[in-house]
Design a protein around this motif. Structure first.
Motif, PDB file in Angstrom:
ATOM      1  N   PRO A   5       0.684  -1.305   0.172  1.00 59.83           N
ATOM      2  CA  PRO A   5      -0.132  -0.048   0.011  1.00 59.83           C
ATOM      3  C   PRO A   5       0.805   1.130  -0.144  1.00 59.83           C
ATOM      4  CG  PRO A   5       0.131  -1.225   2.300  1.00 59.83           C
ATOM      5  CD  PRO A   5       0.665  -1.711   1.490  1.00 59.83           C
ATOM      6  N   THR A   6       0.323   2.543  -0.497  1.00 59.49           N
ATOM      7  CA  THR A   6       0.960   3.568  -0.271  1.00 59.49           C
ATOM      8  C   THR A   6       0.186   4.493   0.726  1.00 59.49           C
ATOM      9  OG1 THR A   6       1.797   3.583  -2.579  1.00 59.49           O
ATOM     10  CG2 THR A   6       1.372   5.781  -1.753  1.00 59.49           C
ATOM     11  N   VAL A   7       0.837   5.167   1.469  1.00 58.69           N
ATOM     12  CA  VAL A   7       0.105   6.062   2.342  1.00 58.69           C
ATOM     13  C   VAL A   7       0.545   7.503   1.719  1.00 58.69           C
ATOM     14  CG1 VAL A   7      -0.222   7.062   4.764  1.00 58.69           C
ATOM     15  CG2 VAL A   7       0.278   4.571   4.238  1.00 58.69           C
ATOM     16  N   LEU A   8      -0.701   8.275   1.741  1.00 59.66           N
ATOM     17  CA  LEU A   8      -0.193   9.746   0.941  1.00 59.66           C
ATOM     18  C   LEU A   8      -0.909  10.624   2.212  1.00 59.66           C
ATOM     19  CD1 LEU A   8       0.252  11.735  -1.231  1.00 59.66           C
ATOM     20  CD2 LEU A   8      -2.030  11.389  -1.853  1.00 59.66           C
ATOM     21  N   THR A   9      -0.350  11.872   2.386  1.00 60.91           N
ATOM     22  CA  THR A   9      -0.737  12.845   3.272  1.00 60.91           C
ATOM     23  C   THR A   9      -0.613  13.977   2.491  1.00 60.91           C
ATOM     24  OG1 THR A   9      -0.737  13.929   5.576  1.00 60.91           O
ATOM     25  CG2 THR A   9       1.613  13.188   4.735  1.00 60.91           C
ATOM     26  N   VAL A  10      -1.218  15.025   2.505  1.00 64.69           N
ATOM     27  CA  VAL A  10      -1.305  16.321   1.579  1.00 64.69           C
ATOM     28  C   VAL A  10      -1.159  17.217   2.851  1.00 64.69           C
ATOM     29  CG1 VAL A  10      -2.299  17.786   0.035  1.00 64.69           C
ATOM     30  CG2 VAL A  10      -2.455  15.265  -0.174  1.00 64.69           C
ATOM     31  N   VAL A  11      -0.270  18.563   2.514  1.00 61.72           N
ATOM     32  CA  VAL A  11      -0.207  19.476   3.189  1.00 61.72           C
ATOM     33  C   VAL A  11      -0.496  20.557   2.154  1.00 61.72           C
ATOM     34  CG1 VAL A  11       1.067  18.588   5.110  1.00 61.72           C
ATOM     35  CG2 VAL A  11       2.252  19.538   3.276  1.00 61.72           C
ATOM     36  N   LYS A  12      -1.215  21.984   2.797  1.00 57.03           N
ATOM     37  CA  LYS A  12      -1.227  22.899   1.994  1.00 57.03           C
ATOM     38  C   LYS A  12      -0.130  23.872   1.624  1.00 57.03           C
ATOM     39  CE  LYS A  12      -6.340  23.070   2.568  1.00 57.03           C
ATOM     40  NZ  LYS A  12      -7.562  23.704   3.029  1.00 57.03           N
ATOM     41  N   GLN A  17       5.741  20.666   6.707  1.00 57.83           N
ATOM     42  CA  GLN A  17       6.199  19.130   6.608  1.00 57.83           C
ATOM     43  C   GLN A  17       6.469  18.417   7.887  1.00 57.83           C
ATOM     44  OE1 GLN A  17       7.323  18.291   3.521  1.00 57.83           O
ATOM     45  NE2 GLN A  17       7.830  16.116   4.401  1.00 57.83           N
ATOM     46  N   ARG A  18       6.746  18.928   8.966  1.00 63.94           N
ATOM     47  CA  ARG A  18       6.770  18.289   9.967  1.00 63.94           C
ATOM     48  C   ARG A  18       5.517  17.680  10.605  1.00 63.94           C
ATOM     49  NH1 ARG A  18      10.234  17.946  14.420  1.00 63.94           N
ATOM     50  NH2 ARG A  18       9.234  17.790  16.543  1.00 63.94           N
ATOM     51  N   ALA A  20       3.312  16.601   8.562  1.00 59.14           N
ATOM     52  CA  ALA A  20       3.168  15.537   7.463  1.00 59.14           C
ATOM     53  C   ALA A  20       3.890  14.422   8.073  1.00 59.14           C
ATOM     54  CB  ALA A  20       3.604  15.787   6.051  1.00 59.14           C
ATOM     55  N   GLU A  21       5.153  14.463   8.708  1.00 58.87           N
ATOM     56  CA  GLU A  21       5.952  13.322   8.880  1.00 58.87           C
ATOM     57  C   GLU A  21       5.432  12.759  10.403  1.00 58.87           C
ATOM     58  OE1 GLU A  21       9.892  15.429   9.606  1.00 58.87           O
ATOM     59  OE2 GLU A  21      10.287  15.427   7.444  1.00 58.87           O
ATOM     60  N   GLN A  22       4.784  13.432  11.056  1.00 57.13           N
ATOM     61  CA  GLN A  22       3.991  12.945  12.177  1.00 57.13           C
ATOM     62  C   GLN A  22       3.028  12.192  11.725  1.00 57.13           C
ATOM     63  OE1 GLN A  22       3.034  16.364  14.456  1.00 57.13           O
ATOM     64  NE2 GLN A  22       5.286  16.540  15.405  1.00 57.13           N
ATOM     65  N   VAL A  23       2.283  12.486  10.620  1.00 54.85           N
ATOM     66  CA  VAL A  23       1.166  11.912  10.291  1.00 54.85           C
ATOM     67  C   VAL A  23       1.512  10.166   9.656  1.00 54.85           C
ATOM     68  CG1 VAL A  23      -0.767  11.429   8.689  1.00 54.85           C
ATOM     69  CG2 VAL A  23      -0.499  13.641  10.023  1.00 54.85           C
ATOM     70  N   LEU A  24       2.605  10.510   8.914  1.00 56.87           N
ATOM     71  CA  LEU A  24       3.107   9.215   8.398  1.00 56.87           C
ATOM     72  C   LEU A  24       4.018   8.434   9.288  1.00 56.87           C
ATOM     73  CD1 LEU A  24       4.791  10.717   4.982  1.00 56.87           C
ATOM     74  CD2 LEU A  24       2.552   9.642   5.341  1.00 56.87           C
ATOM     75  N   ALA A  25       4.679   8.962  10.472  1.00 56.59           N
ATOM     76  CA  ALA A  25       5.263   8.097  11.368  1.00 56.59           C
ATOM     77  C   ALA A  25       3.825   7.246  12.031  1.00 56.59           C
ATOM     78  CB  ALA A  25       5.913   9.144  12.420  1.00 56.59           C
ATOM     79  N   HIS A  26       2.796   7.944  12.389  1.00 51.43           N
ATOM     80  CA  HIS A  26       2.012   6.995  13.131  1.00 51.43           C
ATOM     81  C   HIS A  26       1.355   6.209  12.257  1.00 51.43           C
ATOM     82  CE1 HIS A  26      -1.666   6.564  15.767  1.00 51.43           C
ATOM     83  NE2 HIS A  26      -2.440   6.661  14.622  1.00 51.43           N
ATOM     84  N   ALA A  27       1.049   6.190  10.746  1.00 56.24           N
ATOM     85  CA  ALA A  27       0.523   5.245  10.076  1.00 56.24           C
ATOM     86  C   ALA A  27       1.661   4.296  10.060  1.00 56.24           C
ATOM     87  CB  ALA A  27       0.461   5.890   8.598  1.00 56.24           C
ATOM     88  N   ALA A  28       2.934   4.510   9.822  1.00 52.07           N
ATOM     89  CA  ALA A  28       3.868   3.265   9.933  1.00 52.07           C
ATOM     90  C   ALA A  28       3.782   2.659  11.261  1.00 52.07           C
ATOM     91  CB  ALA A  28       5.363   4.072   9.811  1.00 52.07           C
ATOM     92  N   GLY A  29       3.757   3.077  12.158  1.00 50.71           N
ATOM     93  CA  GLY A  29       3.508   2.109  13.566  1.00 50.71           C
ATOM     94  C   GLY A  29       2.377   1.260  13.439  1.00 50.71           C
ATOM     95  N   LEU A  30       1.307   1.762  12.675  1.00 52.81           N
ATOM     96  CA  LEU A  30       0.032   0.833  12.372  1.00 52.81           C
ATOM     97  C   LEU A  30       0.220  -0.337  11.362  1.00 52.81           C
ATOM     98  CD1 LEU A  30      -2.850   3.506  12.704  1.00 52.81           C
ATOM     99  CD2 LEU A  30      -2.204   1.857  14.412  1.00 52.81           C
ATOM    100  N   VAL A  44       2.083  18.589  -1.631  1.00 54.61           N
ATOM    101  CA  VAL A  44       1.833  20.006  -1.121  1.00 54.61           C
ATOM    102  C   VAL A  44       0.644  20.466  -2.280  1.00 54.61           C
ATOM    103  CG1 VAL A  44       2.724  22.391  -0.808  1.00 54.61           C
ATOM    104  CG2 VAL A  44       4.283  20.325   0.045  1.00 54.61           C
ATOM    105  N   GLY A  45      -0.197  21.002  -1.660  1.00 57.22           N
ATOM    106  CA  GLY A  45      -1.480  21.576  -2.469  1.00 57.22           C
ATOM    107  C   GLY A  45      -2.850  21.259  -1.918  1.00 57.22           C
ATOM    108  N   GLN A  46      -3.841  21.170  -2.609  1.00 53.98           N
ATOM    109  CA  GLN A  46      -5.138  20.981  -2.332  1.00 53.98           C
ATOM    110  C   GLN A  46      -5.449  19.623  -2.201  1.00 53.98           C
ATOM    111  OE1 GLN A  46      -7.710  22.954  -1.506  1.00 53.98           O
ATOM    112  NE2 GLN A  46      -6.545  24.927  -1.819  1.00 53.98           N
ATOM    113  N   PRO A  47      -5.641  19.034  -0.947  1.00 56.94           N
ATOM    114  CA  PRO A  47      -5.770  17.671  -0.843  1.00 56.94           C
ATOM    115  C   PRO A  47      -6.541  16.688  -1.909  1.00 56.94           C
ATOM    116  CG  PRO A  47      -6.430  18.974   1.107  1.00 56.94           C
ATOM    117  CD  PRO A  47      -6.186  19.562  -0.014  1.00 56.94           C
ATOM    118  N   TRP A  48      -7.781  17.188  -2.007  1.00 58.77           N
ATOM    119  CA  TRP A  48      -8.471  16.341  -3.230  1.00 58.77           C
ATOM    120  C   TRP A  48      -7.683  16.567  -4.695  1.00 58.77           C
ATOM    121  CZ3 TRP A  48      -9.950  18.029  -7.998  1.00 58.77           C
ATOM    122  CH2 TRP A  48     -10.353  19.307  -8.056  1.00 58.77           C
TER     123      TRP A  48
END
Length: 247
Positions: A5-12, A17-18, A20-30, A44-48
């Protein structure tokens, strides 16, 4: 077959960036205990827009998203990220809601109005989801507004059994769906509700302990925009269960 799977997070903004890294780190733990390999991406951009763009790379079979609770009036005006993705992507979209749990009891809302039918698309594109189910309800809504030309008045109030016995077009679709599901040893029932499609699907989803509601959606080409809004767009907001939009 292995799954990566690919985990994608989008910031505006790039300075987030920090976060975003926290979100991905949490996902990695799961995910680390479950998958041998997971890809992690930040955009980076509009999420949708970024979700749709990544989905269209051709690497994926399914987009999976969560849905935040928001103020109802504001949501109706602006629309959710999930609604915007559903309206624009060519991929099936699974929207997780409430608590996480296995997708055992499934409600499939098959109108049979298009070819291939929703059931055909579902079993061709996402057979693994059906493989995990234990019982499935196939729902058709008989509505005067959406009824095909030539539908008899009596059919608008018939039960699933009556439609199948009379070999109506709607009954034939229900019978085909039930027959296929029986072949893969699922407890299955056909159900018909009568009224407005949007209201009846939402009410049925609330009426039982379904783990997943499956609906179809169509791209804008050849379909009046208000129909997409009334169905997939609104159901993404109103259905309280996990919802899978298949096209």
């Amino acid at each position: 077959m292995s799954l990566t799977p690919t985990v994608l997070t989008v910031v505006k903004n790039a300075d987030e960036q920090r976060e975003a890294e926290q979100v991905l780190a949490h996902a990695a733990g799961l995910l680390a205990p479950v998958f041998e390999k997971v890809d992690y991406l930040t955009r980076v951009g509009q999420p949708w827009e970024e979700i749709v763009r990544e989905g269209e790379t051709g690497r994926y079979d399914l987009i999976m998203m969560g849905q935040r609770q928001s103020r109802p009036l504001l949501t109706r005006i602006r629309g959710l990220v999930t609604q915007k993705v559903v309206a624009r992507t060519t991929l099936p979209v699974l929207i997780a809601k409430r608590e996480a749990r296995p997708l055992r009891r499934i409600l499939i809302c098959d109108s049979g109005a298009q070819s291939p039918t929703l059931m055909q698309l579902f079993r061709e594109r996402l057979p693994r989801i059906l493989a995990q189910a234990t019982d499935v309800t196939v729902l058709h809504v008989m509505s005067q507004i959406s009824a095909a030309p030539g539908v008899r008045g009596a059919d608008l109030y018939a039960t699933a059994e009556e439609l199948m016995q009379a070999n109506t077009p709607e009954g034939s679709i229900l019978e085909q769906d039930v027959s296929y599901l029986a072949q893969i040893n699922l407890r299955t029932r056909a159900k018909v509700r009568h009224g407005l499609v949007l209201d009846e699907i939402a009410d049925e989803a609330r009426s039982d302990a379904y783990d997943l509601v499956v609906i179809g959606a169509h791209r804008d080409e050849g379909l009046p925009r208000f129909l997409l809004d009334d169905l997939a767009h609104e159901l993404v907001l109103d259905v309280e269960r996990a919802i899978l939009v298949v096209r």
